[in-house]
Write an enzyme that holds these catalytic residues in place. Structure first.
Site, short mmCIF file in Angstrom:
data_model
loop_
_atom_site.label_atom_id
_atom_site.label_comp_id
_atom_site.label_asym_id
_atom_site.label_seq_id
_atom_site.Cartn_x
_atom_site.Cartn_y
_atom_site.Cartn_z
N CYS A 2 0.83 -1.19 0.00
CA CYS A 2 0.00 0.00 0.00
C CYS A 2 0.87 1.25 0.00
O CYS A 2 2.08 1.18 -0.20
CB CYS A 2 -0.91 0.01 1.23
SG CYS A 2 -1.88 -1.51 1.44
N ASN A 75 2.24 -0.39 5.31
CA ASN A 75 2.61 -0.71 3.93
C ASN A 75 3.53 -1.92 3.96
O ASN A 75 4.61 -1.85 4.56
CB ASN A 75 3.32 0.49 3.29
CG ASN A 75 3.98 0.15 1.96
OD1 ASN A 75 3.51 -0.72 1.23
ND2 ASN A 75 5.06 0.84 1.65
N GLY A 76 3.13 -3.01 3.35
CA GLY A 76 4.00 -4.20 3.29
C GLY A 76 3.24 -5.48 3.58
O GLY A 76 2.02 -5.56 3.43
#
EC number: 6.3.5.4
Length: 636
Positions: A2, A75-76
């Site tokens: 993301c 994010n990830g």
């Protein structure tokens, strides 16, 4: 995978305008086309763009903890989230989603900031603790996922997954950092300790930061490091078995997804190894893709096709030609800061190809850094053996003199290009390796600079940061220090930046199983003779994969994902090389308006390359990308 952005007031917790956070997130919409959310409270604003990979229908962000006391931006991917979820549930945690985001929140509430050491994966995240009124910013061990931040004059700190998210905030000044030009020309990218824009920082890999209202911004705190100071004991057979076990686990853990998944396949050792282990673990054909070049000497697509046939993959291939130069402005916008690794172009193209059929793609990145796979590692190992046999004073006198006298001949066959080796033997191990990994050396850079720029640069030299990184390495040998600096400096600044921006530009999640931290920590303990042996790097990895891959794949000369920029700039793109020098002379283009580069010397460099007397392709490409980047950033 993301993207996120946010605003945190360091001083007075003033209200945050949700529309401002939304604009920051809109700038990185490509990172997350599947969902969007904004949350604000006094002194904090958090926004998220989601690319749905796991728990597609659930796990919206920003995500609140079960008790509402913490908010997450993430994010990830966390690859061990199921194991952590079971452990936390046994201790009383309650979960309402099936994804990994909620596990991070539960882990934070159980262990605080120390939860990061329990996470296995690639990640950057932000957690706002409403009770402590603090913001935790975290970046993963190797720096797979990026995180930018900047303090503004109104007392706020802005942060985001890409520089363009920060640039969407009207309070960010767009002023060039002169020292970033020195760094960029030395390395071909702007390393993580600097940004092209003054006041912008990158949270270093393996670091975290805890911000509090009413307190000054603290320095980042390192939460993970890798040590080369120990040596693992055991036979080569036992270590090989352990390596294969770790690789299998790293690959299979990254095959978990609720969307179509595949792999990049170049035909080299690393991507072929990943595909072999994916095929072993998969009940259906693995989807693979590769990029070829119209310059036959640099084209590996036939090797990729052979591996695809051997493992019965569903394979796609595409050719990159000089016409793809027309996409240079897309590359500039993709990276924000100047980025001159020419393999970014085929990386982007292979990501585009992969995205046609999958949403997640596994890559072979990281093995060269971890297992000493670059040719420079083999040279470093050999040169250090010579350095160990000859006193430094004698080396400097004999080899330094021979190196200065030996002619430089970029056009000659490789065995006749001994000048660099002779000069390296006269240097320290650290100095020689720093020179080997740099793109444009100090002497050539000085030819480029005007007196005005030399005054701005002062006594700063880009190489010092890399030398310092090698000097502080927990290591036993020159090879150890070289690999440590590769992992801490080169990998996050160049390789991982390239893959993150190129994949996210097309909303593709790239996963790097060979950067699993357990695998990295294992590789760092291998004896040197299991890393470099018989003139080969990655010896143990190659020997271990002989049960899967043929020898002519494993032991052929390393080629790498190389774009034929040198040939292009002597042929169809020669006009672009001359244009760079002409614009510097007449004040045209961003570089000309900047006035920091010497037009006469630029013209000599361009003509020497076009005529074939020297290979200045990397420098010319650097200058071209710098010019376009300055225009994109709006600072020249």
């Amino acid at each position: 995978m993301c993207g996120f952005a946010g605003i945190f007031h360091l001083e007075t917790p003033k209200p945050v305008d949700p529309a401002r956070v939304e604009r920051m997130c809109d700038a990185i919409a490509h990172r997350g086309p599947d969902g969007f959310g904004v949350w604000t409270a006094p002194g904090i604003g958090m926004g998220h763009r989601r690319l749905s990979i796991i728990d597609i229908a659930g796990s919206p962000q920003p995500m609140a903890s079960t008790d509402g006391r913490a908010m997450l931006l993430f994010n990830g991917e966390i690859y061990n989230y199921r194991e952590l979820r079971a452990e936390l549930a046994a201790q009383g945690a309650v979960f309402h989603t099936d994804g990994d985001s909620e596990v991070i929140l539960a882990a934070y509430q159980r262990w605080g900031a120390d939860c990061v050491s329990r996470l296995s994966g690639m990640f950057a995240f932000a957690i706002y603790d409403l009770d402590a009124r603090s913001l935790l910013l975290v970046r993963d061990r190797l720096g797979v996922k990026p995180l930018f931040l900047a303090e503004l004059s109104d007392g706020s700190l802005i942060f985001g997954s890409e520089l363009k998210a920060l640039m969407a905030h009207p309070g960010l000044r767009r002023e060039i950092d002169p020292l970033a030009v020195e760094d960029y020309l030395a390395w071909g990218y702007v390393p993580d300790h600097r940004s092209m824009l003054k006041g912008v920082e990158k949270l270093p890999a393996g670091h975290l930061m805890i911000l509090k209202h009413g307190a000054p911004k603290p320095a980042p705190r390192e939460w993970w490091d890798v040590s080369f100071a120990e040596r693992r004991k055991g036979s080569a057979a036992d270590l090989s078995a352990e390596l294969i076990h770790l690789m299998r686990d790293a690959v299979t853990s990254r095959m978990v997804a609720d969307v179509p998944l595949g792999a990049f396949l170049s035909g080299g050792v690393d991507s072929s190894s990943v595909v072999a282990l994916m095929a072993e673990a998969s009940n259906s054909p693995v989807k693979t893709c590769s990029i070829g070049f119209d310059v036959k000497a640099l084209d590996e697509s036939d090797y990729a096709r052979r591996i695809a046939e051997q493992f019965g993959t569903d394979h796609q291939s595409r050719i990159v030609s000089p016409n793809d130069f027309e996409a240079v402005d897309h590359l500039t916008a993709m990276f924000d800061e100047p980025f001159a690794d020419a393999s970014a172009l085929p990386t982007w193209r292979v990501c585009q190809l992969a995205r046609e059929t999958v949403t997640v793609a596994l890559s072979g990145d990281g093995a060269d850094e971890a297992f000493a796979g670059y040719r420079r590692h083999v040279f470093q190992h050999g040169e250090d053996r010579v350095r160990g046999m000859i006193p430094a004073g004698l080396r400097q006198g004999v080899f330094g003199t021979l190196g200065r006298l030996y002619p430089k001949a970029d056009w000659a066959p490789r065995p006749l290009r001994a000048k660099t080796t002779l000069l390296n033997l006269a240097r320290t191990s650290e100095e020689a390796y720093t020179d080997a990994i740099s793109v444009t050396g100090p002497a050539l850079r000085d030819r480029l600079y005007t007196e005005e720029y030399r005054r701005l640069r002062g006594d700063y030299r880009a190489e010092q940061a890399f030398l310092d990184c090698m000097a502080r390495a927990p290591a036993r040998s020159g090879l150890d220090r070289a690999q440590y600096a590769d992992l801490k400096f080169w990998l996050p600044g160049d390789i991982l930046t390239k893959v993150d921006r190129a994949s996210m530009a097309v909303s593709l999640e790239a996963r790097e199983p060979l950067l699993d931290h357990r695998l990295i920590e294992f590789a760092a303990t291998l004896p040197e003779n299991l890393r470099v042996a018989g003139g080969q790097g990655k010896w143990l990895l190659k020997d271990s994969m002989r049960r899967y891959l043929p020898d002519d794949i494993l032991f052929r000369p390393k080629q790498g994902f190389v774009t034929p920029i040198a040939q292009w700039l002597r042929g169809p793109l020669a006009g672009e090389a001359r244009k760079i020098a002409a614009q510097a002379k007449d004040g045209g283009g961003a570089l000309g308006r900047l006035g920091w580069l010497n037009p006469i010397n630029l013209n000599e460099i361009a003509e020497a390359h076009i005529s074939g007397l020297s290979d200045h392709s990397r420098l010319l490409w650097q200058l071209l990308m710098l010019d376009r980047s300055l225009v994109h950033l709006g600072i020249a």
